[in-house]
Write an enzyme that holds these catalytic residues in place. Sequence first.
Site, PDB file in Angstrom:
ATOM      1  N   LEU A   8       0.848  -1.114  -0.125  1.00 13.03           N
ATOM      2  CA  LEU A   8      -0.100  -0.095   0.010  1.00 13.03           C
ATOM      3  C   LEU A   8       0.813   1.228  -0.007  1.00 13.03           C
ATOM      4  CD1 LEU A   8      -2.571  -0.886   2.723  1.00 13.03           C
ATOM      5  CD2 LEU A   8      -3.042  -0.707   0.157  1.00 13.03           C
TER       6      LEU A   8
ATOM      7  N   MET B  97       2.359  12.681 -14.889  1.00  4.95           N
ATOM      8  CA  MET B  97       2.811  11.780 -14.005  1.00  4.95           C
ATOM      9  C   MET B  97       3.364  12.463 -12.684  1.00  4.95           C
ATOM     10  SD  MET B  97       4.737   8.817 -16.266  1.00  4.95           S
ATOM     11  CE  MET B  97       3.799   7.801 -17.146  1.00  4.95           C
TER      12      MET B  97
ATOM     13  N   HIS C 220       7.313  39.509   6.691  1.00  6.25           N
ATOM     14  CA  HIS C 220       8.518  40.060   6.619  1.00  6.25           C
ATOM     15  C   HIS C 220       9.234  39.630   7.898  1.00  6.25           C
ATOM     16  CE1 HIS C 220      12.497  41.867   5.670  1.00  6.25           C
ATOM     17  NE2 HIS C 220      12.220  42.438   6.956  1.00  6.25           N
TER      18      HIS C 220
END
Length: 566
Positions: A142, A416, A542
């Site tokens: 799996l 892909m 920032h």
Amino acid sequence: MAVELTMPQLGLTMTEGTVSKWLKKAGDKLKQGDEVVEVETDKINNIIEAPEDGVLIKIIAEEGAILPVKGILGYIGNENEVVAEDNSTKRNVDTVEVVEKNIGDDSKKRIVVIGGGPGGYVTAIRAAQLGASVSLVEENKLGGTCLNVGCIPTKALIHASSAYETLKRDAELLGIQVSAPTIDWKKTSTYKDSVVNRLVKGVSGLLAANGIKVYKGHAEVVDAHCVEVDGEKIEADYIIIASGSEPVSLKIPGIDSNGVIDSTGALSLEELPESMIIIGGGVIGIEFASMFASVGVKCTIVEALPYILPPIDKEIVESVRIDLEQRGIEVLVNTKVKAVIEENGKLRVQVDRNGEDGFITGDKIVVAVGRRPKTDAKELERVGVKTERGRIVTDDRFRTSVPSIFAIGDCNGKLMLAHAASAQGVAAVETIMTGKSHYSDKAVPSCIYLEPEVASVGMKEEDVQAAGIPYNVGKFSLAGNGKSLIENGGKGLIKIIADKKYGEILGVHLYGPRVTELISACVLAIQLEATVDELIDCVWAHPSVSESIGEAAEAVCGNAIHWPPK
């Protein structure tokens, strides 16, 4: 069974919308994707398309009607269907029953998913969430290639090798007092395995928690509604193939020599070689070269094309190439491999570089020339599923030439990437279960885990040029960004490509520290068709690398703050 056309939720705060204009009338025949009705809110207009072929059976909400989100606009179905309403014709939710002639109530849909990778297991879970009875078949482990021998183990090793290289390079600069660091690759591999095992167990637990029955074995598609696993037949209303991909092999003399390995073998090395030749300058090959070079392996990349990293914007690619070579990695482009020769315990690669023969010597050779769909084309063609050069042909909702069989992820050859496979699987399941799905490949990001990282989404500059789209470009060097200066000395570049007429963002290309974490903001910008002005209007944190995205947006207009004017 007829499909509802409903008022979509076009924003997080949207609760209702107005029917602006019907573009089709009751009785019109529709093709999937046909524009049916225009709806609007106080912020946006949206065209609702037909989710499948059929007939516009009935219009429930007339033009000018205000509906809640998910309120019913109308129905699409077959000509032999009628719509029965209750006594509240003005109500647009939960009051309309569709009665299909000669057909009884639908039973719980049975879906079989073939493949347990990021495409397959996500598909199975989403199907279960939507009420299907789901079975999943996996012949190996799996998690598929990604979790076991791809994305996850590679990134675990890259994390370890990057930490090692940073300590060696920057310890003295940062005032960290350590003796000369060393790396124990066996322990590093144990760490990699622990991450993989934890995630695989997590997938197994998720499947069980969602009531999905898992079969271990090879799945064979018997017909449009049956899958056989080691002699056991599983009946299904729908089959979703998520069989993934496999490494492409080279057919040259000596390629089967000892020491020639593929990406799986490279992840399983127990000891580090002194030198390594990597055949293939794509994402996999470049990541391996960067990783192994970080731990002291002398790496040479051999690529047949005139450039490395074909999917990436060429300006970013050139920056990557320069940095790789500065780190001692040899990059040979326009170089074709002709043969592999074993000689005195070493491997010699015979190459043709720009028409001249030569040899490269190394201890290991990694073949990383890409991946191809993993399918049994003959088996699939037998049941009527069309294939082309090994990939399964599908429509834009991933349905094959057999209406009850879908194919998602690498096996359809469209894109892909693991995250694309997951998104395609969700779209396929939602098409099956609801008749509606949302998937677009225009804003699917690509990430490359180097030092520094590469990330991109949308069109490359060369693509925009080829399409003849007038455009502007904004670039911001990370030498002008404080957080980047801290992270890696200010190495990197942010590049934004925008449509000249409207300022719509067409592509974003990042090269710098942790940019694979930043690209999602750019995905959202392209998905929402944001403009450069909207990026400029954002307040960026920032100090952060992310504020450089705002600077690059300013640069599109020639106004970057932290870089001298041209």
